[in-house]
Write an enzyme that holds these catalytic residues in place. Structure first.
Site: not given
Ligand code: NAD
Length: 343
Positions: A125, A177, A212, A236
């Site tokens: 971001y 991740k 995930d 987010d």
């Protein structure tokens, strides 16, 4: 009477002024100690002063170091950069705290009590994005750079562990991740594991999960989690997911916290589709105001506000349309004030 606490108030765009009025009515009824300095930002900033984050608004927060903010409109794709992101950067509000607790029972998931702690300044971001033109197509390739630092990860993870311990939580789960983005999210995972070994082992449990799988587990069995801590983009998304578990965005508060400033807000946006229709649910901003009271060491008032919200929704059964009720924002606010006055 406690000392007045100077604080900046930004009503914001769309439903912002409506939910801010409801929140101020509740805070007045509580006798909350805030001394408001009203300022503008977002679309209102653009239309009245040509700037989505006017200098006077920044100066006010620089002085008060504390703000309650309604949602600010940001154009998608082109247009000006998000004032929310700029505020986070300007005041180095590195921790985004988003609790999700079931208040209205009987939804798809009951008895949810989760906290998402999101890194607020780094990751994907940071706004380092560009297009590469090829063969006359100006948007042939899009590129983004993500940056996570050891220091930035560490201070956020430290905040999450400290907050979890201070609020009597049992477990912190690092969401990552690192199997694919080995460096970008690996650094966050590695820093968290090292920090836990050094400072928190034996004080709170640690768990790790891939983003995930986390999304799936949150839908299948959200009760297995307690405090989730993660990088900016994943945080987010997950914080909206957990808001969905407790009845939607109208129920989800958020706090942006830095070393010496804090801004409290609802997770939802300016809801242009219902703005000006007195349909907005002010609960998320009210819960953010309760977090703001906790933050200034007035948890007594924060608890009274939370109990009054609970009673208004569940005992009086006064609810706005998003919760299946028919109350307008004002009717809800009046019922809440009556609860506060009698509490
Ligand atoms: P949104 O959160 O404004 O609305 C999504 C849906 O939820 C809409 O149907 C809306 O009516 C409903 N909703 C949201 N809050 C509600 C409430 N309190 N009561 C009842 N229903 C509610 O998301 P969006 O439409 O994607 O975004 C609109 C604008 O808000 C955009 O400009 C976006 O950039 C901005 N935004 C700002 C913030 C912020 O200031 N923190 C956060 C998210 C989006």
């Amino acid at each position: 009477m406690s000392q007045p606490i100077p604080a900046t108030l930004i009503p914001g765009d769309g439903i912002g002024p409506e939910i801010v009025d409801a929140t101020l009515a509740a805070l007045d009824a509580l006798g909350a100690p805030f001394e408001w300095d009203r300022q503008i930002a977002g679309l209102e900033g653009v239309t009245t002063s040509g700037d989505p984050l006017p200098a006077a608004t920044l100066a006010s927060i620089r002085r008060t170091r504390l703000a309650l903010k309604g949602p600010l409109e940001t154009p998608s794709g082109g247009g000006y950069r998000s004032s929310n992101v700029r505020l986070r950067e300007e005041f180095q509000l590195y921790a985004n705290l988003r609790p999700a607790r079931t208040i209205v029972p009987g939804g798809r998931f009951d008895k949810i009590d989760l906290v998402v702690v999101r890194e607020n300044l780094e990751g994907l971001y940071i706004g380092h994005e560009h297009y590469v033109p090829i063969d006359g197509d100006p948007h042939a390739v899009a590129m983004a750079t993500g940056i996570n630092t050891r220091a930035g990860s560490r201070r956020l993870l430290e905040f999450a562990f400290e907050h979890a311990i201070a609020t009597g939580r049992r477990k912190v789960t690092i969401v990552h991740k690192a199997n694919i983005m080995k460096a970008l999210t690996g650094i966050f995972l590695e820093t968290g594991q090292q920090l836990w070994e050094q400072k928190y082992k034996g004080r709170i449990a640690l768990d790790t999960v891939i983003i995930d799988a986390c999304a799936m587990k949150l839908v299948l069995n959200p009760w297995q989690f307690d405090v989730l801590v993660t990088t900016n983009l994943f945080g987010d998304i997950l914080s909206d997911l957990v808001a969905g578990l407790v009845g939607g965005l109208g129920m989800a508060p958020g706090a942006n916290i830095g070393t010496d400033a804090a801004i409290f807000e609802a997770v939802h946006g300016s809801a242009p589709d219902i703005a000006g229709q007195a349909k907005a649910n002010p609960t998320a901003l009210l819960l953010a105001a309760a977090m703001m009271l906790d933050h200034v060491q007035r948890k007594d008032l924060g608890d009274r506000l939370r109990s009054a919200i609970d009673a208004t929704l569940n005992v009086d059964r006064v609810r706005t349309g998003d919760l299946g009720g028919s109350a307008s924002t004002d009717v809800f606010a009046r019922a809440l004030v009556a609860r506060i006055v009698n509490s």
